[in-house]
Write an enzyme that holds these catalytic residues in place. Structure first.
Site, mmCIF file in Angstrom:
data_model
loop_
_atom_site.group_PDB
_atom_site.id
_atom_site.type_symbol
_atom_site.label_atom_id
_atom_site.label_comp_id
_atom_site.label_asym_id
_atom_site.label_seq_id
_atom_site.Cartn_x
_atom_site.Cartn_y
_atom_site.Cartn_z
ATOM 1 N N ASP A 1 -11.311 -7.591 1.939
ATOM 2 C CA ASP A 1 -12.555 -7.768 1.160
ATOM 3 C C ASP A 1 -13.190 -8.453 2.489
ATOM 4 O O ASP A 1 -13.160 -9.243 3.394
ATOM 5 C CB ASP A 1 -12.452 -8.789 0.312
ATOM 6 C CG ASP A 1 -14.110 -8.825 -0.345
ATOM 7 O OD1 ASP A 1 -14.573 -7.897 0.038
ATOM 8 O OD2 ASP A 1 -13.962 -9.802 -0.738
ATOM 9 N N ASP B 1 -12.501 -3.340 1.144
ATOM 10 C CA ASP B 1 -13.432 -2.624 1.868
ATOM 11 C C ASP B 1 -12.882 -2.032 2.863
ATOM 12 O O ASP B 1 -12.232 -2.464 3.864
ATOM 13 C CB ASP B 1 -15.093 -3.222 1.172
ATOM 14 C CG ASP B 1 -14.804 -4.372 1.973
ATOM 15 O OD1 ASP B 1 -14.750 -4.501 2.723
ATOM 16 O OD2 ASP B 1 -15.728 -5.268 1.114
ATOM 17 N N ASP C 1 -5.981 11.158 1.009
ATOM 18 C CA ASP C 1 -4.951 10.813 0.087
ATOM 19 C C ASP C 1 -6.446 12.154 -0.789
ATOM 20 O O ASP C 1 -7.004 11.333 -1.432
ATOM 21 C CB ASP C 1 -4.971 9.248 -0.747
ATOM 22 C CG ASP C 1 -3.537 9.453 -1.745
ATOM 23 O OD1 ASP C 1 -3.351 10.583 -2.348
ATOM 24 O OD2 ASP C 1 -3.458 8.029 -1.418
ATOM 25 N N ASP D 1 -1.485 13.485 -3.494
ATOM 26 C CA ASP D 1 -1.298 13.166 -4.600
ATOM 27 C C ASP D 1 -0.073 14.576 -5.321
ATOM 28 O O ASP D 1 -0.968 15.762 -5.458
ATOM 29 C CB ASP D 1 -2.461 12.553 -5.443
ATOM 30 C CG ASP D 1 -1.409 11.852 -6.260
ATOM 31 O OD1 ASP D 1 -1.076 11.061 -6.157
ATOM 32 O OD2 ASP D 1 -1.915 11.961 -7.404
ATOM 33 N N GLU E 1 3.330 14.986 -1.650
ATOM 34 C CA GLU E 1 3.984 13.405 -2.765
ATOM 35 C C GLU E 1 4.788 14.974 -3.518
ATOM 36 O O GLU E 1 4.099 15.214 -4.435
ATOM 37 C CB GLU E 1 3.317 13.056 -3.503
ATOM 38 C CG GLU E 1 4.363 11.739 -4.348
ATOM 39 C CD GLU E 1 3.349 10.673 -5.184
ATOM 40 O OE1 GLU E 1 3.479 9.733 -4.913
ATOM 41 O OE2 GLU E 1 2.400 11.851 -5.409
ATOM 42 N N HIS F 1 2.514 1.900 -3.367
ATOM 43 C CA HIS F 1 1.874 2.003 -3.929
ATOM 44 C C HIS F 1 2.273 1.912 -5.259
ATOM 45 O O HIS F 1 1.835 0.697 -5.966
ATOM 46 C CB HIS F 1 0.417 1.827 -3.696
ATOM 47 C CG HIS F 1 0.375 3.346 -3.786
ATOM 48 N ND1 HIS F 1 0.669 4.831 -2.873
ATOM 49 C CD2 HIS F 1 -0.376 4.120 -5.136
ATOM 50 C CE1 HIS F 1 0.965 5.382 -4.356
ATOM 51 N NE2 HIS F 1 -0.075 5.405 -5.072
ATOM 52 N N ASP F 2 3.169 2.637 -5.091
ATOM 53 C CA ASP F 2 4.175 2.836 -6.653
ATOM 54 C C ASP F 2 4.989 2.332 -7.188
ATOM 55 O O ASP F 2 5.801 1.916 -8.244
ATOM 56 C CB ASP F 2 4.337 4.417 -7.057
ATOM 57 C CG ASP F 2 2.989 5.070 -7.506
ATOM 58 O OD1 ASP F 2 1.722 4.003 -7.687
ATOM 59 O OD2 ASP F 2 2.453 6.057 -6.867
HETATM 60 O O1 TEU Z 1 2.201 8.918 -8.434
HETATM 61 C C1 TEU Z 1 2.283 10.162 -8.771
HETATM 62 C C2 TEU Z 1 3.632 9.662 -10.278
HETATM 63 O O2 TEU Z 1 4.049 10.357 -11.018
HETATM 64 C C3 TEU Z 1 3.364 7.891 -10.757
HETATM 65 O O3 TEU Z 1 2.973 8.231 -11.882
HETATM 66 C C4 TEU Z 1 4.638 7.129 -10.280
HETATM 67 O O4 TEU Z 1 5.658 8.259 -11.793
HETATM 68 C C5 TEU Z 1 4.519 5.963 -11.163
HETATM 69 O O5 TEU Z 1 3.683 6.004 -10.008
HETATM 70 C C6 TEU Z 1 5.887 5.524 -11.081
HETATM 71 O O6 TEU Z 1 5.762 3.864 -10.653
HETATM 72 C C7 TEU Z 1 0.825 9.260 -7.745
HETATM 73 C C8 TEU Z 1 0.137 8.162 -7.394
HETATM 74 O O7 TEU Z 1 0.767 7.338 -5.908
HETATM 75 C C9 TEU Z 1 -0.298 6.601 -8.135
HETATM 76 O O8 TEU Z 1 -0.648 6.178 -7.186
HETATM 77 C C10 TEU Z 1 -0.815 7.736 -8.759
HETATM 78 O O9 TEU Z 1 -1.040 6.984 -10.127
HETATM 79 C C11 TEU Z 1 -0.367 9.333 -10.029
HETATM 80 O O10 TEU Z 1 0.076 10.176 -8.593
HETATM 81 C C12 TEU Z 1 -1.592 9.765 -11.095
HETATM 82 O O11 TEU Z 1 -2.824 10.150 -9.725
#
Ligand code: TEU
Length: 543
Positions: free
Chosen positions: A27, A35, A104, A205, A247, A321-322
């Site tokens: 930040d 940011d 992205d 994505d 992805e 990040h997921d």
């Molecule tokens: O993620 C793809 C996705 O299918 C995710 O929802 C995944 O199944 C889940 O995060 C697993 O925990 C992409 C992005 O990386 C994610 O951050 C987004 O929320 C999603 O698409 C929707 O755009």
């Protein structure tokens, strides 16, 4: 430091990418949210690490229902992150340091606040109506029972038009109708906007879902998927040096060969998840956990290595990040945090493909244990609500959240041991992991044996020895449940990668051709004839 020439096709094969989640990176204005100016301020840190490109998670205008994956204007910067001038400066400052910016692109869906969707709600005759996927019916009778990824039905009733619209994610993320050519052209225009700004490429994505068929309940790998990808590539990625990363949760090896066909007809590389789903119950979802069996992981990765060699290009990653933090997932984030973080990195960075470091991974950042009230991710919160309502044991639900929630990866980067870990002068939008007093960038930079400096060295190795780029892959001891070992070979160069996945001391018989070879990297300082807990080593010789 060697810079890769990003004006040449294929530069990404020798590159290391860094995924940056802007809300939690740095930040600069004290509002508690990371940011773009914060990123600019930290570019020297990334340059020191040695990465070639930043995959920047969405910074476009968005109501932030899904942290920017719900875009309301593809050609505007969200004020939360700064201005277009800040973005231009980031691109320019990145370039000075040999770091390309990868945007992205969320092309499967947009925000319900996007102009297109607001227009679409005005009536069936509106030109934007067909940009989305609608079905007739009564308010009590959805077209089918398809479920959305973030819980609930994949259909939402829109009283404005008396129709249902389709969304694979949250209801605020209506799916775009790729069968509409005008819609596709609009998307290509937005992509060109960013090419003109000077970005190095794009991460796409859930791109495997654009060919969906909502009636047949087909989400990924739909019938027109690869046709759309080829059109997208021809129209939007005209320059062959632009990198494009798809992805694709639904990609197997055969699909990956299409996505990343060396003829360049689709994308530069695939970002697929087969290896990272091996510790969940088959047929269920990520919250239903089973222990990882190392031979399965080895077999999976070895298959990808061998079958894609010369026929496509893969991404190498354990984190994003997921996903939860890998050191907490497949390493040991207590007694052997540093050793196991380095071991996992060695295993991955020795392979063929483009490695991705997700922010904080280079510091060995760990999962966080939060009560449900402190969670912010909608996927986590929806799953909690649904499972509690279905009568699941709350203790078990929380255990899967602590192991698997996306929030594990989204806590602010731990920069210093000082106030708010140097992330913000205000109130951080997400809790900071309390271990920041021990685990932080300032401490890591000062310690030559830190996880950070180990990653730096791995990155340099990939740029120094061609075998990391092109070497063929051979898995050793496939049945061994504790050791992951493999070789890579070119005509002249050979490496042997040995990784101990346990907290035990083991022995490993080094093949004769590697006797007397050079040690390129080792995560223990002293020599030993044994393989110590989570030890990893790369040996090298050339003919
Ligand atoms: O993620 C793809 C996705 O299918 C995710 O929802 C995944 O199944 C889940 O995060 C697993 O925990 C992409 C992005 O990386 C994610 O951050 C987004 O929320 C999603 O698409 C929707 O755009």
């Amino acid at each position: 430091m060697k810079y890769l020439d990003k004006s040449k096709r294929g530069w990404w094969e020798k590159a290391v990418f860094y995924e940056l989640y802007p809300k939690s990176f740095q930040d600069s204005n004290g509002d508690g949210v990371g940011d773009i100016r914060g990123i600019i301020h930290r570019l020297d840190y990334l340059q020191e690490l040695g990465v070639d490109a930043i995959w920047l998670c969405p910074v476009c205008a968005s109501p932030q229902v899904d942290n920017g994956y719900d875009i309301s204007d593809y050609c505007a910067i969200d004020p939360m992150f700064g201005t277009m001038a800040d973005m231009e400066e980031l691109i320019a400052e990145g370039r000075k340091r040999g770091i390309g910016i990868i945007m992205d692109l969320v092309l499967n869906h947009c925000s319900d606040q996007h102009f297109w969707f607001r227009e679409a709600l005005k009536g069936k005759d509106n030109p934007y109506h067909d940009f989305f996927i609608w079905r007739d019916g009564g308010p009590d009778c959805p077209p089918n029972q398809m479920r959305a990824t973030f819980g609930g039905l994949a259909w939402t009733w829109a009283p404005e038009v008396g129709q249902w619209y389709f969304h694979q994610f949250a209801e605020e993320q209506p799916d775009l109708n790729w069968d509409n050519p005008a819609m596709r052209q609009e998307l290509y225009r937005s992509i060109r906007f960013w090419v003109d700004k000077g970005v190095a490429g794009f991460r796409l994505d859930v791109i495997d879902q654009i060919g969906k068929d909502a009636d047949l309940e087909i989400t990924n790998n739909g019938p027109r998927l690869h046709e759309y990808l080829r059109e997208l590539s021809a129209e939007a990625f005209r320059e062959d040096w632009l990198v494009s990363v798809g992805e694709a949760w639904g990609a197997d090896i055969e699909r990956a060969k299409l996505y990343s066909n060396p003829d360049g007809s689709e994308l530069s590389m695939v970002f697929q998840f087969q290896h990272i789903c091996l510790d969940q119950e088959p047929g269920k979802d990520k919250w239903d956990m089973i222990p990882l069996e190392l031979p399965k992981l080895k077999a999976c990765l070895a298959d990808w290595q061998r079958q894609l060699h010369g026929k496509g290009w893969n991404s190498l990653f354990f984190n994003n990040h997921d996903l939860p933090r890998i050191v907490s997932r497949w390493g040991n984030d207590r007694e052997y945090r540093v050793e196991s973080a380095k071991m996992l990195a060695t295993m991955l960075h020795g392979m063929e493909g483009t490695p991705y470091i997700y922010q904080g991974e280079e510091l060995g950042m760990t999962n966080i244990c939060l009560p449900i009230e402190a969670h912010v991710d909608l996927e986590t919160l929806n799953m909690y609500g649904e499972r509690i309502a279905q009568g699941y044991d709350p203790g078990e639900v929380m255990a899967s959240i602590h192991a698997r929630s996306r929030d594990n990866a989204r806590t602010p980067i731990q920069w210093t041991a000082g106030k708010n870990t140097g992330f913000t002068t205000g109130d951080p939008w997400m809790p900071i992991n309390p271990n920041y007093t021990r685990i932080n960038a300032e401490a890591a930079l000062a310690d030559p044996d830190s996880v950070f400096h180990y990653y730096r060295k791995l990155i340099q190795l990939r740029k120094t020895y061609d075998v990391f780029h092109k070497g063929s892959f051979t898995l050793l001891c496939p049945e061994d449940e504790k050791i992951f070992a493999y070789t890579r070979d070119t005509e002249e160069e050979h490496i042997l990668v040995i990784c101990n996945f346990t907290d035990e001391t083991l022995t490993f018989d080094v093949p004769g051709n590697f006797w007397g070879s050079e040690m390129l990297i080792n995560n223990y300082v002293e020599d030993s004839h044994k393989l110590r807990p989570y030890e990893s080593v790369i040996l090298y010789y050339h003919d």
